[in-house]
Design an enzyme around this catalytic site. Structure first.
Site, PDB file in Angstrom:
ATOM      1  N   GLY A 156       1.496   4.069   5.048  1.00  0.00           N
ATOM      2  CA  GLY A 156       2.348   3.253   4.197  1.00  0.00           C
ATOM      3  C   GLY A 156       2.681   1.905   4.801  1.00  0.00           C
ATOM      4  N   SER A 157       2.415   0.818   4.092  1.00  0.00           N
ATOM      5  CA  SER A 157       2.572  -0.488   4.701  1.00  0.00           C
ATOM      6  C   SER A 157       2.317  -1.606   3.692  1.00  0.00           C
ATOM      7  CB  SER A 157       1.599  -0.621   5.868  1.00  0.00           C
ATOM      8  OG  SER A 157       0.323  -0.171   5.463  1.00  0.00           O
ATOM      9  N   ARG A 158       2.198  -2.840   4.222  1.00  0.00           N
ATOM     10  CA  ARG A 158       1.965  -3.996   3.375  1.00  0.00           C
ATOM     11  C   ARG A 158       1.252  -5.075   4.179  1.00  0.00           C
ATOM     12  NH1 ARG A 158       7.529  -7.274   1.981  1.00  0.00           N
ATOM     13  NH2 ARG A 158       6.795  -9.344   2.557  1.00  0.00           N
ATOM     14  N   MET A 193       0.840  -1.192   0.000  1.00  0.00           N
ATOM     15  CA  MET A 193       0.000   0.000   0.000  1.00  0.00           C
ATOM     16  C   MET A 193       0.878   1.246   0.000  1.00  0.00           C
ATOM     17  SD  MET A 193      -2.822  -1.084   2.853  1.00  0.00           S
ATOM     18  CE  MET A 193      -1.594  -1.899   3.866  1.00  0.00           C
TER      19      MET A 193
END
Length: 218
Positions: free
Chosen positions: A185-187, A97
């Site tokens: 912000g990440s995954r 993301m």
């Protein structure tokens, strides 16, 4: 519509931006500098609002399909050894993301939460190969009657400083429902049985709660 995790930040940002606009109007005589500060404040507010947006998603609930838990781009599809919970080989599908994506996490399947654990850690960039094991993260396992145990992992990135996870052990959950939030912000990694048929491709963009990432015929 905005996610509840953003209410305090949105309110605080609005107050700060409003103060900047008003103070600039009364105390900065240089027109271009005043305008620059006011536009910058407005842009900041817009960015915060878009980050915490929470669009309504109508999930087609079914045990046969596994849906994307988040919006973003598929960055990993590979067979890996999952060593925290399964301790065997699984198919890993990872969705990255960016800050402009919707950051709501949704349950990829319906079922019962069997495992939910938070891990403190580093803040490597979310696409780093070691991010899944070394970054701040939460691991959640949902037992689904069709697939058995499905694991998804929220992973903080270089900008993400807080992971919100609503999953509690022994809690029934519904596919597509709000499972948490990752800020800035990440995954998310999903670990699937080896006989699962993957329905997405690398670099494909997906929508959480809507797009099917995998399925199984029986």
């Amino acid at each position: 519509m905005f996610h509840k995790e953003g209410f305090k930040i949105i309110t605080g940002t609005f107050i700060i931006c409003a103060a900047i606009v008003l103070l600039a109007e009364f105390y900065i005589p240089v027109y271009w500098l005043r305008l620059l500060l006011q536009i910058s404040a407005l842009i900041l507010l817009i960015l915060i609002l878009q980050f915490f947006r929470n669009p309504k998603r109508l999930t087609n609930i079914t045990d046969e399909n596994i849906i994307a838990p988040v919006d973003g781009k598929v960055v990993v599809i590979e067979e890996v050894f999952e060593k925290e919970y399964f301790k065997d080989k699984r198919i890993q599908v990872s969705i990255f993301m960016s800050p402009v994506n919707v950051h709501v996490t949704r349950y990829p399947v319906s079922g019962m939460v069997k495992f939910s654990k938070y891990h403190p850690g580093k803040y490597l960039v979310a696409w780093h190969p070691k991010a899944s094991e070394e970054n701040e993260r939460t691991t959640v396992v949902v037992n689904n009657p069709f697939y058995g145990d499905i694991l998804y992992r929220q992973i903080a990135g270089a900008l993400a400083k807080r992971i919100v996870n609503y999953a509690k052990e022994n809690m029934p959950v519904i596919q597509g429902a709000d499972a948490g939030f990752i800020k800035f912000g990440s995954r998310v990694d999903v670990f699937l049985p080896l006989d699962t048929e993957i329905k997405v491709k690398l670099h494909q963009k997906v929508k959480g709660g809507i797009d099917i990432i995998a399925s199984k015929n029986d």
